[in-house]
Design a protein around this motif. Structure first.
Motif, PDB file in Angstrom:
ATOM      1  N   ASP A 131      -4.475   1.420   9.318  1.00 45.07           N
ATOM      2  CA  ASP A 131      -5.226   2.326  10.453  1.00 45.07           C
ATOM      3  C   ASP A 131      -4.171   3.497  10.760  1.00 45.07           C
ATOM      4  O   ASP A 131      -3.256   2.887  11.617  1.00 45.07           O
ATOM      5  CB  ASP A 131      -5.676   1.590  11.581  1.00 45.07           C
ATOM      6  CG  ASP A 131      -6.530   2.444  12.454  1.00 45.07           C
ATOM      7  OD1 ASP A 131      -6.250   3.846  12.520  1.00 45.07           O
ATOM      8  OD2 ASP A 131      -7.347   1.724  13.143  1.00 45.07           O
ATOM      9  N   ASN A 132      -4.081   4.844  10.320  1.00 46.03           N
ATOM     10  CA  ASN A 132      -3.094   5.557  10.544  1.00 46.03           C
ATOM     11  C   ASN A 132      -3.212   6.103  12.068  1.00 46.03           C
ATOM     12  O   ASN A 132      -2.076   6.197  12.514  1.00 46.03           O
ATOM     13  CB  ASN A 132      -3.255   6.832   9.749  1.00 46.03           C
ATOM     14  CG  ASN A 132      -2.966   6.552   8.151  1.00 46.03           C
ATOM     15  OD1 ASN A 132      -2.131   5.817   7.981  1.00 46.03           O
ATOM     16  ND2 ASN A 132      -3.500   7.475   7.368  1.00 46.03           N
ATOM     17  N   ALA A 133      -4.318   5.914  12.628  1.00 46.62           N
ATOM     18  CA  ALA A 133      -4.479   6.295  14.028  1.00 46.62           C
ATOM     19  C   ALA A 133      -3.783   5.150  14.928  1.00 46.62           C
ATOM     20  O   ALA A 133      -3.278   5.621  16.191  1.00 46.62           O
ATOM     21  CB  ALA A 133      -5.904   6.635  14.485  1.00 46.62           C
TER      22      ALA A 133
ATOM     23  N   MET B  57       0.609  -1.146  -0.024  1.00 48.26           N
ATOM     24  CA  MET B  57      -0.018   0.055  -0.148  1.00 48.26           C
ATOM     25  C   MET B  57       0.779   1.383  -0.046  1.00 48.26           C
ATOM     26  O   MET B  57       1.726   1.428   0.786  1.00 48.26           O
ATOM     27  CB  MET B  57      -0.892  -0.073   1.205  1.00 48.26           C
ATOM     28  CG  MET B  57      -1.833   1.395   1.318  1.00 48.26           C
ATOM     29  SD  MET B  57      -2.808   1.078   2.752  1.00 48.26           S
ATOM     30  CE  MET B  57      -4.190   0.327   2.044  1.00 48.26           C
ATOM     31  N   LYS B  58       0.689   2.230  -0.775  1.00 50.97           N
ATOM     32  CA  LYS B  58       1.323   3.335  -1.055  1.00 50.97           C
ATOM     33  C   LYS B  58       0.703   4.519  -0.198  1.00 50.97           C
ATOM     34  O   LYS B  58      -0.576   4.271   0.357  1.00 50.97           O
ATOM     35  CB  LYS B  58       1.369   3.995  -2.642  1.00 50.97           C
ATOM     36  CG  LYS B  58       2.201   3.029  -3.285  1.00 50.97           C
ATOM     37  CD  LYS B  58       2.113   3.399  -4.776  1.00 50.97           C
ATOM     38  CE  LYS B  58       2.919   2.308  -5.755  1.00 50.97           C
ATOM     39  NZ  LYS B  58       2.732   2.818  -7.315  1.00 50.97           N
ATOM     40  N   SER B  59       1.494   5.530   0.189  1.00 49.41           N
ATOM     41  CA  SER B  59       0.881   6.618   1.002  1.00 49.41           C
ATOM     42  C   SER B  59      -0.330   7.091   0.306  1.00 49.41           C
ATOM     43  O   SER B  59      -1.032   8.077   1.122  1.00 49.41           O
ATOM     44  CB  SER B  59       1.772   7.666   1.218  1.00 49.41           C
ATOM     45  OG  SER B  59       2.638   7.907   0.364  1.00 49.41           O
ATOM     46  N   ASP B  60      -0.378   7.204  -0.864  1.00 51.21           N
ATOM     47  CA  ASP B  60      -1.687   7.799  -1.646  1.00 51.21           C
ATOM     48  C   ASP B  60      -2.882   6.909  -1.520  1.00 51.21           C
ATOM     49  O   ASP B  60      -3.776   7.128  -2.099  1.00 51.21           O
ATOM     50  CB  ASP B  60      -1.278   8.143  -2.880  1.00 51.21           C
ATOM     51  CG  ASP B  60      -0.929   6.863  -3.795  1.00 51.21           C
ATOM     52  OD1 ASP B  60      -0.541   6.933  -5.136  1.00 51.21           O
ATOM     53  OD2 ASP B  60      -1.011   5.902  -3.407  1.00 51.21           O
ATOM     54  N   GLY B  61      -2.555   5.738  -0.962  1.00 46.56           N
ATOM     55  CA  GLY B  61      -3.807   4.633  -0.665  1.00 46.56           C
ATOM     56  C   GLY B  61      -3.918   3.523  -1.793  1.00 46.56           C
ATOM     57  O   GLY B  61      -4.548   2.730  -1.636  1.00 46.56           O
ATOM     58  N   THR B  62      -3.181   3.584  -2.859  1.00 47.92           N
ATOM     59  CA  THR B  62      -2.992   2.731  -3.730  1.00 47.92           C
ATOM     60  C   THR B  62      -2.495   1.459  -3.248  1.00 47.92           C
ATOM     61  O   THR B  62      -1.563   1.166  -2.530  1.00 47.92           O
ATOM     62  CB  THR B  62      -2.173   3.049  -4.851  1.00 47.92           C
ATOM     63  OG1 THR B  62      -2.447   4.527  -5.444  1.00 47.92           O
ATOM     64  CG2 THR B  62      -2.409   2.239  -6.059  1.00 47.92           C
ATOM     65  N   THR B  63      -3.369   0.220  -3.615  1.00 50.21           N
ATOM     66  CA  THR B  63      -2.921  -1.119  -2.975  1.00 50.21           C
ATOM     67  C   THR B  63      -2.512  -1.890  -4.370  1.00 50.21           C
ATOM     68  O   THR B  63      -3.066  -1.692  -5.317  1.00 50.21           O
ATOM     69  CB  THR B  63      -3.952  -1.752  -2.579  1.00 50.21           C
ATOM     70  OG1 THR B  63      -5.214  -1.719  -3.137  1.00 50.21           O
ATOM     71  CG2 THR B  63      -4.591  -1.052  -1.342  1.00 50.21           C
ATOM     72  N   SER B  64      -1.792  -2.978  -4.324  1.00 53.91           N
ATOM     73  CA  SER B  64      -1.186  -3.649  -5.246  1.00 53.91           C
ATOM     74  C   SER B  64      -0.985  -5.192  -4.449  1.00 53.91           C
ATOM     75  O   SER B  64      -0.656  -5.258  -3.551  1.00 53.91           O
ATOM     76  CB  SER B  64       0.126  -3.200  -5.920  1.00 53.91           C
ATOM     77  OG  SER B  64      -0.225  -1.978  -6.681  1.00 53.91           O
TER      78      SER B  64
ATOM     79  N   TYR C 101      -2.418  -3.971   8.152  1.00 50.90           N
ATOM     80  CA  TYR C 101      -3.086  -5.191   8.134  1.00 50.90           C
ATOM     81  C   TYR C 101      -3.028  -6.077   6.870  1.00 50.90           C
ATOM     82  O   TYR C 101      -3.027  -5.612   5.611  1.00 50.90           O
ATOM     83  CB  TYR C 101      -4.222  -5.116   8.603  1.00 50.90           C
ATOM     84  CG  TYR C 101      -4.453  -4.302  10.050  1.00 50.90           C
ATOM     85  CD1 TYR C 101      -4.888  -2.812   9.731  1.00 50.90           C
ATOM     86  CD2 TYR C 101      -4.306  -4.804  11.127  1.00 50.90           C
ATOM     87  CE1 TYR C 101      -5.166  -2.059  10.855  1.00 50.90           C
ATOM     88  CE2 TYR C 101      -4.341  -4.020  12.272  1.00 50.90           C
ATOM     89  CZ  TYR C 101      -4.754  -2.820  12.345  1.00 50.90           C
ATOM     90  OH  TYR C 101      -4.931  -1.955  13.290  1.00 50.90           O
ATOM     91  N   LEU C 102      -2.876  -7.288   7.008  1.00 51.75           N
ATOM     92  CA  LEU C 102      -3.290  -8.016   5.873  1.00 51.75           C
ATOM     93  C   LEU C 102      -4.196  -9.119   6.219  1.00 51.75           C
ATOM     94  O   LEU C 102      -3.933 -10.095   7.143  1.00 51.75           O
ATOM     95  CB  LEU C 102      -1.838  -8.882   5.483  1.00 51.75           C
ATOM     96  CG  LEU C 102      -1.790  -9.784   4.197  1.00 51.75           C
ATOM     97  CD1 LEU C 102      -2.211  -8.969   2.861  1.00 51.75           C
ATOM     98  CD2 LEU C 102      -0.915 -10.716   4.167  1.00 51.75           C
TER      99      LEU C 102
END
Length: 124
Positions: free
Chosen positions: A72-74, A51-58, A79-80
């Motif tokens: 969860d940034n907070a 997951m990139k910081s822009d929210g993109t997942t691969s 997670y996986l």
């Protein structure tokens, strides 16, 4: 000092589910890749999902549709969620992080921060 600590591994039967967690500390970069890799005995460390910081997942093709990466940034956590597990998913799973501005986030050699790993064992 950057620390990544994984948890959530275990032993399950084929078709079961597990949720891995990775808590990061000391990592303050706003542009990053975080991801999961796995390594079975005698094999290379393979990319699973990022997951990139822009929210993109691969996702790797082998896990697409079965695994979901989230954060969860907070809680400074990654997670996986692993569903429909197969015996071939058996491996040590590692959380990894790196600073990212562009390009691939799937090459293990490009990641500078690693956790200690958590074992996942899937029996048939």
């Amino acid at each position: 000092q950057v620390q990544l600590v994984e948890s959530g591994g275990g032993s399950v039967q084929a078709g079961g589910s597990l949720r891995l967690s990775c808590v990061r500390s000391g990592y303050t970069y706003s542009n990053y890749c975080m991801g999961w890799f796995r390594q079975a005995p005698g094999k290379e460390r393979d990319w699973v999902a990022t997951m990139k910081s822009d929210g993109t997942t691969s996702y790797a093709d082998s896990v697409k549709g079965r695994f979901t990466i989230s954060k969860d940034n907070a809680k400074n956590s990654l997670y996986l969620q692993m569903n429909s597990l197969k015996p071939e998913d058996t491996a040590m799973y590692y959380c990894a992080a790196k600073t990212w501005y562009s390009g691939s986030c799937s090459k293990a050699g490009s990641f500078g921060y690693w956790g200690q790993g958590t074992q996942v064992t899937v029996s048939s």
